[in-house]
Design a protein around this motif. Structure first.
Motif, PDB file in Angstrom:
ATOM      1  N   ALA A  29      18.795  89.967 -20.891  1.00 29.45           N
ATOM      2  CA  ALA A  29      17.604  89.355 -21.498  1.00 29.45           C
ATOM      3  C   ALA A  29      17.249  90.073 -22.805  1.00 29.45           C
ATOM      4  O   ALA A  29      16.829  89.434 -23.784  1.00 29.45           O
ATOM      5  CB  ALA A  29      16.437  89.403 -20.514  1.00 29.45           C
ATOM      6  N   TYR A  30      17.418  91.387 -22.810  1.00 27.86           N
ATOM      7  CA  TYR A  30      17.178  92.181 -24.027  1.00 27.86           C
ATOM      8  C   TYR A  30      18.168  91.777 -25.116  1.00 27.86           C
ATOM      9  O   TYR A  30      17.778  91.481 -26.252  1.00 27.86           O
ATOM     10  CB  TYR A  30      17.320  93.665 -23.674  1.00 27.86           C
ATOM     11  CG  TYR A  30      17.139  94.629 -24.823  1.00 27.86           C
ATOM     12  CD1 TYR A  30      15.880  95.092 -25.184  1.00 27.86           C
ATOM     13  CD2 TYR A  30      18.241  95.117 -25.530  1.00 27.86           C
ATOM     14  CE1 TYR A  30      15.717  96.004 -26.213  1.00 27.86           C
ATOM     15  CE2 TYR A  30      18.077  96.027 -26.566  1.00 27.86           C
ATOM     16  CZ  TYR A  30      16.815  96.463 -26.902  1.00 27.86           C
ATOM     17  OH  TYR A  30      16.650  97.366 -27.931  1.00 27.86           O
ATOM     18  N   HIS A  31      19.454  91.751 -24.768  1.00 26.02           N
ATOM     19  CA  HIS A  31      20.472  91.378 -25.764  1.00 26.02           C
ATOM     20  C   HIS A  31      20.220  89.956 -26.300  1.00 26.02           C
ATOM     21  O   HIS A  31      20.357  89.696 -27.497  1.00 26.02           O
ATOM     22  CB  HIS A  31      21.876  91.458 -25.153  1.00 26.02           C
ATOM     23  CG  HIS A  31      22.235  92.812 -24.630  1.00 26.02           C
ATOM     24  ND1 HIS A  31      21.969  93.986 -25.311  1.00 26.02           N
ATOM     25  CD2 HIS A  31      22.833  93.186 -23.470  1.00 26.02           C
ATOM     26  CE1 HIS A  31      22.399  95.018 -24.593  1.00 26.02           C
ATOM     27  NE2 HIS A  31      22.916  94.566 -23.479  1.00 26.02           N
ATOM     28  N   GLU A  76      25.978  93.285 -32.023  1.00 27.23           N
ATOM     29  CA  GLU A  76      27.228  93.188 -31.268  1.00 27.23           C
ATOM     30  C   GLU A  76      27.429  94.416 -30.382  1.00 27.23           C
ATOM     31  O   GLU A  76      26.927  95.498 -30.686  1.00 27.23           O
ATOM     32  CB  GLU A  76      28.437  93.095 -32.238  1.00 27.23           C
ATOM     33  CG  GLU A  76      28.378  91.944 -33.217  1.00 27.23           C
ATOM     34  CD  GLU A  76      28.521  90.567 -32.581  1.00 27.23           C
ATOM     35  OE1 GLU A  76      28.852  90.480 -31.387  1.00 27.23           O
ATOM     36  OE2 GLU A  76      28.282  89.577 -33.295  1.00 27.23           O
ATOM     37  N   ALA A  77      28.214  94.236 -29.330  1.00 28.59           N
ATOM     38  CA  ALA A  77      28.688  95.363 -28.528  1.00 28.59           C
ATOM     39  C   ALA A  77      29.810  96.074 -29.272  1.00 28.59           C
ATOM     40  O   ALA A  77      30.603  95.435 -29.975  1.00 28.59           O
ATOM     41  CB  ALA A  77      29.179  94.869 -27.173  1.00 28.59           C
ATOM     42  N   HIS A 108      26.158  99.635 -29.022  1.00 32.88           N
ATOM     43  CA  HIS A 108      25.821  98.404 -29.741  1.00 32.88           C
ATOM     44  C   HIS A 108      25.534  98.723 -31.206  1.00 32.88           C
ATOM     45  O   HIS A 108      25.347  99.889 -31.572  1.00 32.88           O
ATOM     46  CB  HIS A 108      24.589  97.726 -29.115  1.00 32.88           C
ATOM     47  CG  HIS A 108      24.868  97.115 -27.785  1.00 32.88           C
ATOM     48  ND1 HIS A 108      25.017  97.883 -26.656  1.00 32.88           N
ATOM     49  CD2 HIS A 108      25.067  95.821 -27.406  1.00 32.88           C
ATOM     50  CE1 HIS A 108      25.290  97.080 -25.623  1.00 32.88           C
ATOM     51  NE2 HIS A 108      25.319  95.828 -26.046  1.00 32.88           N
ATOM     52  N   ALA A 109      25.495  97.665 -32.008  1.00 32.69           N
ATOM     53  CA  ALA A 109      25.177  97.861 -33.428  1.00 32.69           C
ATOM     54  C   ALA A 109      24.574  96.593 -34.019  1.00 32.69           C
ATOM     55  O   ALA A 109      24.882  95.479 -33.580  1.00 32.69           O
ATOM     56  CB  ALA A 109      26.433  98.233 -34.217  1.00 32.69           C
ATOM     57  N   ASN A 117      10.012  96.636 -33.283  1.00 31.11           N
ATOM     58  CA  ASN A 117       9.044  96.986 -32.245  1.00 31.11           C
ATOM     59  C   ASN A 117       9.547  96.576 -30.861  1.00 31.11           C
ATOM     60  O   ASN A 117       9.320  97.277 -29.872  1.00 31.11           O
ATOM     61  CB  ASN A 117       7.691  96.333 -32.537  1.00 31.11           C
ATOM     62  CG  ASN A 117       7.009  96.962 -33.740  1.00 31.11           C
ATOM     63  OD1 ASN A 117       7.341  98.083 -34.137  1.00 31.11           O
ATOM     64  ND2 ASN A 117       6.083  96.244 -34.330  1.00 31.11           N
ATOM     65  N   PHE A 118      10.225  95.418 -30.816  1.00 28.00           N
ATOM     66  CA  PHE A 118      10.793  94.978 -29.531  1.00 28.00           C
ATOM     67  C   PHE A 118      11.931  95.899 -29.091  1.00 28.00           C
ATOM     68  O   PHE A 118      12.038  96.273 -27.920  1.00 28.00           O
ATOM     69  CB  PHE A 118      11.309  93.535 -29.650  1.00 28.00           C
ATOM     70  CG  PHE A 118      12.093  93.109 -28.445  1.00 28.00           C
ATOM     71  CD1 PHE A 118      11.449  92.786 -27.256  1.00 28.00           C
ATOM     72  CD2 PHE A 118      13.486  93.064 -28.479  1.00 28.00           C
ATOM     73  CE1 PHE A 118      12.175  92.425 -26.122  1.00 28.00           C
ATOM     74  CE2 PHE A 118      14.216  92.702 -27.353  1.00 28.00           C
ATOM     75  CZ  PHE A 118      13.552  92.380 -26.172  1.00 28.00           C
ATOM     76  N   MET A 119      12.797  96.286 -30.026  1.00 34.64           N
ATOM     77  CA  MET A 119      13.991  97.055 -29.671  1.00 34.64           C
ATOM     78  C   MET A 119      13.695  98.526 -29.367  1.00 34.64           C
ATOM     79  O   MET A 119      14.378  99.157 -28.552  1.00 34.64           O
ATOM     80  CB  MET A 119      15.025  96.970 -30.806  1.00 34.64           C
ATOM     81  CG  MET A 119      15.617  95.583 -30.996  1.00 34.64           C
ATOM     82  SD  MET A 119      16.916  95.558 -32.282  1.00 34.64           S
ATOM     83  CE  MET A 119      18.268  96.388 -31.408  1.00 34.64           C
TER      84      MET A 119
END
Lengths: 102, 102
Positions: free
Chosen positions: B19-21, B44-45, B56-57, B82-84
């Motif tokens: 859900a985060y990704h 991306e992973a 990730h990046a 802010n979300f990440m």
């Protein structure tokens, strides 16, 4: 359109002088001119404030993962790695395919 | 032709689930669609064997540094950060202009 990114962040020793950077840039020119499937291939100084000591990077884009894999073992890249290695104190690599989920 | 690269390598906490990704990818789509000067913008992973835990990046290319600087303060990117942020354990950034010496 998807592309394969290969980004190598580098911490370099004090001996990495302008002659060293020039030689690496010469390798980049040769790789751009002769390696199949290279979309871009550059060696640059890192200007980010959050570089965490990774002062330089090789930033490359390939048409796909197979082109990147072939590049990894091509003689020109092996020569470049052998030249660069003595000055590399630490590295971290990003490999990813972008655009697949776009 | 020169481009401005902005690459953010991320170590994420265990709570960074699908859900985060998905939410981060949704931010990417919005940024690609609405931010001026974005050439590409992907999350991306990292598949590199030498990823050193940076799983990730965010990989972005802008037409120039001014476009990147404007993006840094745009509301959409501030929302995304802010979300990440709560899931980011460590990050390292690469900012560079490529092609200037080509």
């Amino acid at each position: 359109m998807s592309e394969f990114y290969h980004v190598v962040l580098l911490k370099l020793g004090a001996g990495a002088d302008q002659a060293y950077h020039d030689k690496v840039n010469d390798y980049c020119r040769q790789i751009r001119a002769s390696v199949d499937g290279v979309l871009s291939y550059d060696y640059e100084a890192n200007t980010a404030s959050r570089a965490k000591g990774f002062s330089h990077a090789v930033v490359a884009r390939f048409v796909d993962e197979a082109a990147h894999d072939a590049y990894q073992t091509c003689p020109l890249h092996v020569d470049m790695k052998n030249f660069m290695a003595p000055m590399i104190e630490e590295l971290v690599v990003l490999d990813c395919v972008t655009g697949a989920a776009a």
